[in-house]
Design a protein around this motif. Structure first.
Motif, PDB file in Angstrom:
ATOM      1  N   LEU A 158      -5.847  -8.541   2.352  1.00  0.00           N
ATOM      2  CA  LEU A 158      -6.066  -9.800   3.221  1.00  0.00           C
ATOM      3  C   LEU A 158      -4.655 -10.524   3.012  1.00  0.00           C
ATOM      4  CD1 LEU A 158      -9.487 -11.370   2.463  1.00  0.00           C
ATOM      5  CD2 LEU A 158      -8.705 -10.111   4.603  1.00  0.00           C
ATOM      6  N   HIS A 159      -3.936 -11.028   3.895  1.00  0.00           N
ATOM      7  CA  HIS A 159      -2.733 -11.550   3.727  1.00  0.00           C
ATOM      8  C   HIS A 159      -2.851 -13.171   4.160  1.00  0.00           C
ATOM      9  CE1 HIS A 159      -0.012  -8.131   3.309  1.00  0.00           C
ATOM     10  NE2 HIS A 159      -0.831  -7.595   4.053  1.00  0.00           N
ATOM     11  N   THR A 160      -2.519 -14.060   2.907  1.00  0.00           N
ATOM     12  CA  THR A 160      -2.629 -15.398   3.526  1.00  0.00           C
ATOM     13  C   THR A 160      -1.173 -15.895   3.900  1.00  0.00           C
ATOM     14  OG1 THR A 160      -1.521 -16.278   1.188  1.00  0.00           O
ATOM     15  CG2 THR A 160      -4.095 -15.865   1.476  1.00  0.00           C
ATOM     16  N   HIS A 161      -0.822 -16.933   4.370  1.00  0.00           N
ATOM     17  CA  HIS A 161       0.488 -17.501   4.846  1.00  0.00           C
ATOM     18  C   HIS A 161       1.539 -17.275   3.820  1.00  0.00           C
ATOM     19  CE1 HIS A 161       0.568 -21.032   1.895  1.00  0.00           C
ATOM     20  NE2 HIS A 161      -0.599 -20.885   2.096  1.00  0.00           N
ATOM     21  N   LEU A 162       1.270 -16.963   2.517  1.00  0.00           N
ATOM     22  CA  LEU A 162       2.189 -16.462   1.517  1.00  0.00           C
ATOM     23  C   LEU A 162       3.059 -15.204   1.816  1.00  0.00           C
ATOM     24  CD1 LEU A 162       1.021 -17.580  -2.126  1.00  0.00           C
ATOM     25  CD2 LEU A 162       2.433 -18.806  -0.637  1.00  0.00           C
ATOM     26  N   SER A 163       2.229 -14.530   2.644  1.00  0.00           N
ATOM     27  CA  SER A 163       3.089 -13.504   3.467  1.00  0.00           C
ATOM     28  C   SER A 163       3.938 -13.706   4.403  1.00  0.00           C
ATOM     29  CB  SER A 163       2.162 -12.135   3.727  1.00  0.00           C
ATOM     30  OG  SER A 163       1.423 -11.601   2.634  1.00  0.00           O
ATOM     31  N   LEU A 164       5.231 -13.496   4.375  1.00  0.00           N
ATOM     32  CA  LEU A 164       6.068 -14.017   5.495  1.00  0.00           C
ATOM     33  C   LEU A 164       5.613 -13.677   6.908  1.00  0.00           C
ATOM     34  CD1 LEU A 164       9.600 -13.609   3.869  1.00  0.00           C
ATOM     35  CD2 LEU A 164       8.404 -15.863   4.439  1.00  0.00           C
ATOM     36  N   CYS A 165       4.925 -12.352   7.109  1.00  0.00           N
ATOM     37  CA  CYS A 165       4.200 -11.940   8.336  1.00  0.00           C
ATOM     38  C   CYS A 165       3.138 -12.462   8.630  1.00  0.00           C
ATOM     39  CB  CYS A 165       4.518 -10.597   8.466  1.00  0.00           C
ATOM     40  SG  CYS A 165       3.673  -9.700   6.870  1.00  0.00           S
ATOM     41  N   ALA A 166       2.521 -13.169   7.798  1.00  0.00           N
ATOM     42  CA  ALA A 166       1.149 -13.639   8.229  1.00  0.00           C
ATOM     43  C   ALA A 166       1.294 -14.990   8.912  1.00  0.00           C
ATOM     44  CB  ALA A 166       0.379 -14.086   6.867  1.00  0.00           C
ATOM     45  N   SER A 167       0.068 -15.302   9.650  1.00  0.00           N
ATOM     46  CA  SER A 167      -0.116 -16.451  10.196  1.00  0.00           C
ATOM     47  C   SER A 167       0.007 -17.708   9.622  1.00  0.00           C
ATOM     48  CB  SER A 167      -1.600 -16.696  10.862  1.00  0.00           C
ATOM     49  OG  SER A 167      -1.916 -17.866  11.474  1.00  0.00           O
ATOM     50  N   PRO A 168       0.845 -18.634   9.865  1.00  0.00           N
ATOM     51  CA  PRO A 168       0.940 -19.881   8.812  1.00  0.00           C
ATOM     52  C   PRO A 168      -0.407 -20.553   8.535  1.00  0.00           C
ATOM     53  CG  PRO A 168       2.334 -19.931  10.882  1.00  0.00           C
ATOM     54  CD  PRO A 168       1.419 -18.848  11.136  1.00  0.00           C
ATOM     55  N   ASP A 169      -1.217 -20.426   9.310  1.00  0.00           N
ATOM     56  CA  ASP A 169      -2.547 -21.190   8.665  1.00  0.00           C
ATOM     57  C   ASP A 169      -3.552 -20.139   8.124  1.00  0.00           C
ATOM     58  OD1 ASP A 169      -3.458 -19.769  10.795  1.00  0.00           O
ATOM     59  OD2 ASP A 169      -4.362 -21.369  11.868  1.00  0.00           O
ATOM     60  N   SER A 170      -2.941 -19.011   7.730  1.00  0.00           N
ATOM     61  CA  SER A 170      -4.037 -18.172   7.191  1.00  0.00           C
ATOM     62  C   SER A 170      -4.205 -18.573   5.455  1.00  0.00           C
ATOM     63  CB  SER A 170      -3.263 -16.866   7.349  1.00  0.00           C
ATOM     64  OG  SER A 170      -3.900 -15.650   6.443  1.00  0.00           O
ATOM     65  N   SER A 171      -5.450 -18.748   5.192  1.00  0.00           N
ATOM     66  CA  SER A 171      -5.785 -19.367   3.805  1.00  0.00           C
ATOM     67  C   SER A 171      -6.896 -18.568   3.348  1.00  0.00           C
ATOM     68  CB  SER A 171      -5.728 -20.891   4.140  1.00  0.00           C
ATOM     69  OG  SER A 171      -7.238 -21.172   4.686  1.00  0.00           O
ATOM     70  N   VAL A 172      -6.804 -19.077   1.782  1.00  0.00           N
ATOM     71  CA  VAL A 172      -7.886 -18.267   1.049  1.00  0.00           C
ATOM     72  C   VAL A 172      -9.356 -18.896   1.502  1.00  0.00           C
ATOM     73  CG1 VAL A 172      -9.004 -18.252  -1.422  1.00  0.00           C
ATOM     74  CG2 VAL A 172      -6.407 -18.135  -0.879  1.00  0.00           C
ATOM     75  N   SER A 214      -3.978  -9.785  -1.106  1.00  0.00           N
ATOM     76  CA  SER A 214      -2.924  -8.854  -1.284  1.00  0.00           C
ATOM     77  C   SER A 214      -1.618  -9.242  -0.568  1.00  0.00           C
ATOM     78  CB  SER A 214      -3.343  -7.447  -1.139  1.00  0.00           C
ATOM     79  OG  SER A 214      -3.925  -7.408   0.390  1.00  0.00           O
ATOM     80  N   ASN A 215      -1.110 -10.160  -1.021  1.00  0.00           N
ATOM     81  CA  ASN A 215       0.201 -10.658  -0.158  1.00  0.00           C
ATOM     82  C   ASN A 215       1.293  -9.732  -0.692  1.00  0.00           C
ATOM     83  OD1 ASN A 215      -0.287 -13.008   1.241  1.00  0.00           O
ATOM     84  ND2 ASN A 215      -0.744 -14.043  -0.552  1.00  0.00           N
ATOM     85  N   HIS A 216       2.265  -9.511   0.311  1.00  0.00           N
ATOM     86  CA  HIS A 216       3.481  -8.645  -0.039  1.00  0.00           C
ATOM     87  C   HIS A 216       4.240  -8.661  -1.175  1.00  0.00           C
ATOM     88  CE1 HIS A 216       3.025  -6.515   3.948  1.00  0.00           C
ATOM     89  NE2 HIS A 216       2.948  -7.647   4.547  1.00  0.00           N
ATOM     90  N   TYR A 217       4.433  -7.733  -2.047  1.00  0.00           N
ATOM     91  CA  TYR A 217       5.259  -7.799  -3.053  1.00  0.00           C
ATOM     92  C   TYR A 217       6.220  -6.971  -3.548  1.00  0.00           C
ATOM     93  CZ  TYR A 217       5.597  -8.722  -8.060  1.00  0.00           C
ATOM     94  OH  TYR A 217       5.773  -9.263  -9.384  1.00  0.00           O
ATOM     95  N   ARG A 218       7.312  -7.614  -4.169  1.00  0.00           N
ATOM     96  CA  ARG A 218       8.290  -6.740  -4.687  1.00  0.00           C
ATOM     97  C   ARG A 218       8.932  -7.381  -5.821  1.00  0.00           C
ATOM     98  NH1 ARG A 218      13.853  -5.178  -4.467  1.00  0.00           N
ATOM     99  NH2 ARG A 218      14.271  -3.135  -4.317  1.00  0.00           N
ATOM    100  N   ALA A 240      -2.061  -7.579  -5.061  1.00  0.00           N
ATOM    101  CA  ALA A 240      -0.916  -7.603  -4.189  1.00  0.00           C
ATOM    102  C   ALA A 240      -0.901  -6.260  -3.657  1.00  0.00           C
ATOM    103  CB  ALA A 240       0.007  -7.816  -5.473  1.00  0.00           C
ATOM    104  N   GLU A 241       0.101  -6.342  -2.396  1.00  0.00           N
ATOM    105  CA  GLU A 241       0.389  -5.053  -1.681  1.00  0.00           C
ATOM    106  C   GLU A 241       1.731  -4.796  -2.162  1.00  0.00           C
ATOM    107  OE1 GLU A 241       0.268  -5.190   2.682  1.00  0.00           O
ATOM    108  OE2 GLU A 241       0.466  -2.847   2.801  1.00  0.00           O
ATOM    109  N   VAL A 242       1.990  -3.841  -3.032  1.00  0.00           N
ATOM    110  CA  VAL A 242       3.225  -3.653  -3.692  1.00  0.00           C
ATOM    111  C   VAL A 242       4.052  -2.653  -2.882  1.00  0.00           C
ATOM    112  CG1 VAL A 242       4.131  -2.567  -5.995  1.00  0.00           C
ATOM    113  CG2 VAL A 242       2.139  -4.452  -6.170  1.00  0.00           C
ATOM    114  N   GLU A 243       5.322  -2.903  -2.978  1.00  0.00           N
ATOM    115  CA  GLU A 243       6.097  -1.855  -1.943  1.00  0.00           C
ATOM    116  C   GLU A 243       6.995  -0.941  -2.988  1.00  0.00           C
ATOM    117  OE1 GLU A 243       6.978  -0.646   0.496  1.00  0.00           O
ATOM    118  OE2 GLU A 243       7.253  -2.768   1.327  1.00  0.00           O
ATOM    119  N   TYR A 244       7.209   0.073  -2.399  1.00  0.00           N
ATOM    120  CA  TYR A 244       8.003   1.115  -3.162  1.00  0.00           C
ATOM    121  C   TYR A 244       9.299   0.844  -3.230  1.00  0.00           C
ATOM    122  CZ  TYR A 244      10.092   5.831  -3.570  1.00  0.00           C
ATOM    123  OH  TYR A 244      11.089   6.730  -3.956  1.00  0.00           O
ATOM    124  N   SER A 245      10.124   1.100  -4.364  1.00  0.00           N
ATOM    125  CA  SER A 245      11.294   0.772  -4.274  1.00  0.00           C
ATOM    126  C   SER A 245      12.174   2.002  -4.532  1.00  0.00           C
ATOM    127  CB  SER A 245      11.674  -0.068  -5.518  1.00  0.00           C
ATOM    128  OG  SER A 245      13.150  -0.046  -5.818  1.00  0.00           O
TER     129      SER A 245
END
Ligand code: ZN
Ligand code: ZN
Length: 263
Positions: free
Chosen positions: A9-23, A41-45, A85-90
């Motif tokens: 699940l992505h809350t508003h802390l993920s830049l691509c999520a809805s601004p009102d998406s909350s816990v 699991s917000n986007h993470y790098r 967290a949804e962790v990115e590949y680098s």
């Protein structure tokens, strides 16, 4: 087998999520669906790794952990709320973009090998074999990387996100032997494959779902002894209900209790 957990699940802390998406909104939706645990699991790098798409500039530990107090406040015995967290590949470091220190502060970790729109050189789009093998190499790098034992599941494995052509056309460009190399090692590390119900909802008919290349590689994963998690990948609370599609996929894969990884 019953689906008890939505771990994506992505809350508003993920830049691509809805601004009102909350816990709180996800907690309400999950209770209505009868779930007993959800994972944020917000986007993470990891900060400090050179390169990376500008999208990831603020998606670091300070950013995602700013919500941990809210998660703790909403957490109840009836509905556990997990810090993930949804962790990115680098490709810059050839590994998951997560430090062991920060991994130890999370309840679970999703890794993705298929955010190719953010991580892959754009020229690879013209050569589908290169595109497919970028995902394969990302997966193998993670398995051999420094946080492999901290990875709970691979989010939407091999499903190239925002692909300008049919993403399933990439799947036959990786051999069964190469998939099984990934999946056998995943089973050894108990790294699950995520049944991403947003992705699986995209197949319009049951025969299309059953005959899909994606179903074929999930069957391979099952044969290799992998376990599975469920995630709606909701970027707003109204999208959580796609988790029901998980039952369809689980039935087609003939999954039972012991095939499900729970946190
Ligand atoms: Zn993703
Ligand atoms: Zn996601």
């Amino acid at each position: 087998m019953i689906i008890q957990q939505d771990l994506h699940l992505h809350t508003h802390l993920s830049l691509c999520a809805s601004p009102d998406s909350s816990v709180a909104k996800f907690a309400t939706a999950a209770t209505e669906l009868g779930l007993t645990a959800i994972g944020i699991s917000n986007h993470y790098r990891e900060a400090g790794i050179p390169g990376g798409d500008p999208f990831y500039e603020i998606q670091n530990f300070d950013h995602i952990s700013s919500e941990f107090a809210e998660i703790a406040a909403q957490n109840t015995p009836q509905l556990r709320i997990l810090r993930g967290a949804e962790v990115e590949y680098s490709p810059e470091i050839g590994d998951a973009a997560l430090s062991p220190e920060h991994a130890s502060k999370l309840d679970y970790v999703l890794f993705t090998n298929s955010h190719t729109h953010l991580t892959m050189p754009k020229a690879y789009y013209d050569d589908r074999r290169k595109h497919a093998h970028f995902m394969l190499n990302a997966y193998l790098d993670m398995l051999n990387g420094q946080v492999a034992d901290k990875i709970t599941a691979v989010a939407h494995p091999f499903a190239a996100v925002c692909c300008p052509y049919d993403r399933d056309s990439l799947l036959p460009l990786i051999s069964d032997h190469e998939y099984m190399q990934c999946f056998r090692q995943s089973a050894e590390h108990d790294i699950a494959l995520e049944i991403n119900t947003d992705l699986w909802s995209g197949y319009k008919t049951l025969p299309e779902l059953w005959n899909s290349e994606m179903m074929r590689i999930f069957k391979l994963a099952r044969r290799c002894g992998c376990r599975f998690t469920f995630g709606s990948d909701a970027h707003r609370s109204s999208s959580c209900s796609s988790i029901r599609v998980g039952y369809l996929v689980a039935a087609m894969l003939e999954l039972s209790e012991q095939d499900i990884k729970r946190i």
